[in-house]
Design a protein around this motif. Structure first.
Motif: not given
Ligand code: ZN
Length: 360
Positions: A247-258
């Motif tokens: 599964q390809e997943c996209l993490f936004t900036a906020g989720m990247t920080e999490v």
């Protein structure tokens, strides 16, 4: 467990369609078997982690278009009028699919060749649709649910749409019929897997400064708005693998920080210290590869847009890893203190291997 030869054959089936003609000999089954042997017996990569390691190595070394590669691994169902395909699963470029969806919005067509264009939705998500004038389609109404039989999935630049063509059939559903879609795009998907690959254009990126445009710019150029200073953003496009699917997943900036503890400010500092923007992607890759996560979010095109992420409390390694380590330890007669399958953090991690291989 597969033999090394069987793994080599499986990997060959996966990668061969993505290699150029002059690469075919470099990555035939024999060559891949040699590579597996080297990883397992020379670099001591745990046997059941070897497949991912060798595959990542080959994808990188052969410069394979990884987006096309992961897309081709998915395949899958195309839907029927009785059991339409969820919009979230319309992710195979060029596939003929049957979906059932409500017209969420109609837009003004910009070209005469387009009859209607807009957004359709079902419980799983939303997609753009285009009906070409020359295919003589019916007039679709906002808020009405239709079954779209034999429409074609089209991918452009990572964005998916559905094309209604002259072979498509459109069936209208009455507002009070059981087929009517009531809630659009409310469904989220949970996926548990090991983070196996970081895709390009992850880490620190620059987006077009045009307020209407969020395109990622490259070499200071937006494909729509030309030369452009750009604005920094942070994101991860990564691949999770549960052993049966990816599964390809996209993490936004906020989720990247999490998920990594690194926020946009720190990423910009890292890049500025190193005078190199790509240092961020490498740092994030080091932090994530080989670790096991549970992610949840809506499916947008082929990406799961991560809204929640947690590292699973279990070990970061795939099932069977402990057995493989036990085998490895006993094979080498290791019975020293402290090093057991329960305590293998000290062993080289799988992602160290390709680095070592490149160094030689
Ligand atoms: Zn732009």
């Amino acid at each position: 467990m597969n033999t090394l030869r069987e793994d080599a054959q499986l990997l060959h089936e996966q990668v061969a369609p993505h290699l150029s003609d002059d690469q075919a000999d470099d990555y035939d089954v024999d060559a891949l078997e040699t590579l597996f042997d080297c990883y397992v017996n020379t670099y001591r990569v745990p046997r059941n982690a070897a497949f991912d390691s060798v595959r990542n190595h080959v994808l990188k070394e052969a410069d394979v278009d990884t987006e096309a590669f992961w897309a081709s691994l998915r395949g899958g169902d195309q839907g029927t009028t009785e059991e339409p395909l969820p919009l979230a699963e319309c992710t195979a470029d060029g596939a003929w699919v049957t979906v059932r969806a409500k017209i969420v919005e109609l837009w003004d067509p910009r070209e005469d060749s387009i009859h209607q264009v807009g957004l359709i939705g079902d419980e799983s998500g939303r997609l753009k649709f285009v009906a070409w004038a020359k295919s003589n389609p019916p007039v679709l109404e906002e808020g009405t649910t239709y079954t779209f039989k034999d429409v074609v999935v089209d991918e452009y630049d990572g964005n998916y749409s559905l094309k209604i063509n002259s072979r498509s059939e459109i069936i209208e559903h009455a507002a009070d019929s059981p087929e009517t879609i009531s809630s659009v795009g409310t469904m989220t998907t949970v996926y548990d897997g090991v983070f196996v690959a970081m895709q390009s254009q992850s880490g620190l990126i620059k987006r077009c400064t045009d307020p209407e445009c969020t395109r990622v710019i490259q070499q200071g150029e937006c494909s729509e708005h030309g030369s452009n200073e750009g604005e920094f953003d942070l994101r991860i496009k990564g691949v999770l693998d549960d052993g049966e699917s990816v599964q390809e997943c996209l993490f936004t900036a906020g989720m990247t920080e999490v998920v990594t503890g690194i926020d946009l400010e720190e990423a910009m500092q890292l890049a500025s210290d190193a005078l190199d923007i790509s240092v961020v992607e490498r740092r994030l890759t080091d932090l994530l590869i080989g670790r096991r996560y549970s992610v949840e979010g809506p499916i947008l095109g082929r990406y799961l847009l991560v809204g929640e992420v947690s590292e699973t409390p279990n070990r970061a390694f795939a099932q069977g890893y402990h057995d493989a380590v036990d085998d490895l330890l006993s094979e080498y007669g290791y019975d020293g203190p402290g090093l057991t399958a329960e305590n293998i953090e000290d062993l080289p991690q799988t992602y160290d291997a390709p680095v070592a291989a490149r160094g030689n």
